[in-house]
Design a protein around this motif. Structure first.
Motif, short mmCIF file in Angstrom:
data_model
loop_
_atom_site.label_atom_id
_atom_site.label_comp_id
_atom_site.label_asym_id
_atom_site.label_seq_id
_atom_site.Cartn_x
_atom_site.Cartn_y
_atom_site.Cartn_z
N SER A 25 0.84 -1.21 0.00
CA SER A 25 0.00 0.00 0.00
C SER A 25 0.87 1.26 0.00
CB SER A 25 -0.92 -0.02 1.23
OG SER A 25 -1.69 1.15 1.28
N ILE A 26 1.93 1.27 0.80
CA ILE A 26 2.85 2.42 0.84
C ILE A 26 3.51 2.61 -0.52
CG2 ILE A 26 5.03 3.25 1.81
CD1 ILE A 26 4.14 1.99 4.49
N ARG A 27 3.96 1.51 -1.13
CA ARG A 27 4.59 1.59 -2.44
C ARG A 27 3.61 2.16 -3.48
NH1 ARG A 27 5.68 -3.68 -3.88
NH2 ARG A 27 3.73 -3.65 -5.02
N ASN A 28 2.36 1.68 -3.48
CA ASN A 28 1.35 2.17 -4.42
C ASN A 28 1.09 3.67 -4.23
OD1 ASN A 28 1.07 -0.36 -5.59
ND2 ASN A 28 -0.68 -0.93 -4.31
N GLU A 29 0.95 4.08 -2.98
CA GLU A 29 0.71 5.51 -2.69
C GLU A 29 1.93 6.35 -3.06
OE1 GLU A 29 -2.20 6.89 -1.93
OE2 GLU A 29 -2.98 4.86 -2.16
N SER A 30 3.11 5.79 -2.84
CA SER A 30 4.35 6.49 -3.21
C SER A 30 4.42 6.67 -4.73
CB SER A 30 5.55 5.71 -2.71
OG SER A 30 6.75 6.32 -3.14
N ASN A 31 4.02 5.64 -5.48
CA ASN A 31 3.98 5.74 -6.95
C ASN A 31 2.98 6.80 -7.40
OD1 ASN A 31 5.95 3.80 -7.28
ND2 ASN A 31 4.51 2.12 -7.58
N ARG A 32 1.81 6.83 -6.75
CA ARG A 32 0.81 7.85 -7.09
C ARG A 32 1.34 9.26 -6.80
NH1 ARG A 32 -4.54 6.94 -4.18
NH2 ARG A 32 -4.77 9.06 -4.96
N THR A 33 2.03 9.40 -5.68
CA THR A 33 2.59 10.72 -5.31
C THR A 33 3.66 11.13 -6.31
OG1 THR A 33 2.16 10.29 -2.97
CG2 THR A 33 3.78 12.00 -3.49
N THR A 34 4.52 10.20 -6.71
CA THR A 34 5.56 10.49 -7.70
C THR A 34 4.93 10.91 -9.03
OG1 THR A 34 7.08 8.94 -6.67
CG2 THR A 34 7.53 9.53 -8.95
N SER A 35 3.88 10.21 -9.42
CA SER A 35 3.18 10.54 -10.67
C SER A 35 2.58 11.95 -10.58
CB SER A 35 2.11 9.50 -10.94
OG SER A 35 1.39 9.83 -12.11
N ALA A 36 1.98 12.27 -9.44
CA ALA A 36 1.39 13.61 -9.26
C ALA A 36 2.47 14.69 -9.30
CB ALA A 36 0.62 13.67 -7.95
N ALA A 43 3.29 20.46 -15.84
CA ALA A 43 2.40 21.62 -15.92
C ALA A 43 3.18 22.92 -15.70
CB ALA A 43 1.27 21.50 -14.90
N MET A 44 4.14 22.90 -14.80
CA MET A 44 4.95 24.10 -14.55
C MET A 44 5.80 24.44 -15.77
SD MET A 44 6.02 23.63 -10.55
CE MET A 44 6.94 25.16 -10.49
N ARG A 45 6.34 23.43 -16.44
CA ARG A 45 7.12 23.69 -17.66
C ARG A 45 6.23 24.30 -18.74
NH1 ARG A 45 10.02 19.20 -15.91
NH2 ARG A 45 8.60 17.69 -16.81
N GLU A 46 5.02 23.75 -18.90
CA GLU A 46 4.09 24.30 -19.88
C GLU A 46 3.70 25.73 -19.52
OE1 GLU A 46 0.75 21.69 -20.29
OE2 GLU A 46 2.00 19.98 -20.84
N GLN A 47 3.46 25.98 -18.23
CA GLN A 47 3.10 27.33 -17.77
C GLN A 47 4.25 28.30 -18.03
OE1 GLN A 47 0.17 28.35 -16.54
NE2 GLN A 47 0.95 30.43 -16.49
#
Length: 123
Positions: A25-36, A43-47
């Motif tokens: 579960s920690i690994r999955n949440e860590s992957n989601r956080t990395t993706s975010a 988005a910052m580069r595009e901005q």
């Protein structure tokens, strides 16, 4: 005693299994956080690129405004010249403020072409 040890081993195995699930579960949440975080960085580069485009557009508008200002000042000066009372003219004398620019064609049968002095350079 064997029953007690067996029970403790079972509890240990269950804790290890539960720990593995928690780590998954920690690994999955860590992957989601990395993706975010990666999405935010994209988005910052595009901005940033869009902001640079806007800045270039604003600079172009400022240059066009300056050019319009120069043209307006020139037009105002020319208008002031045209608003002056007409010069007195004595036939046979060149008109003040007029210049010879283009000799008339002999086929037209007129004298040299005369133009009001507008401040533009002769061709």
């Amino acid at each position: 005693m064997i029953k007690g040890v067996t029970s403790e081993v079972r509890e240990g195995v269950q804790f290890a299994t539960d720990s593995g699930s928690v780590l998954d579960s920690i690994r999955n949440e860590s992957n989601r956080t990395t993706s975010a975080v990666n999405d935010i960085a994209d988005a910052m580069r595009e901005q940033s690129a869009a902001s640079q485009d806007v800045a270039r557009g604003v600079e172009r508008i400022a240059q066009m405004a300056e050019q319009n200002n120069r043209i307006t000042r020139h037009t105002h000066g020319q208008t002031a010249v045209l608003e002056q009372p007409p010069p007195t003219w004595n036939p046979g004398q060149p008109l003040p403020g007029l210049r010879r620019l283009i000799p008339a064609s002999p086929s037209i049968g007129a004298g040299p072409a005369l133009f009001w002095n507008t401040g533009f350079r002769e061709a």
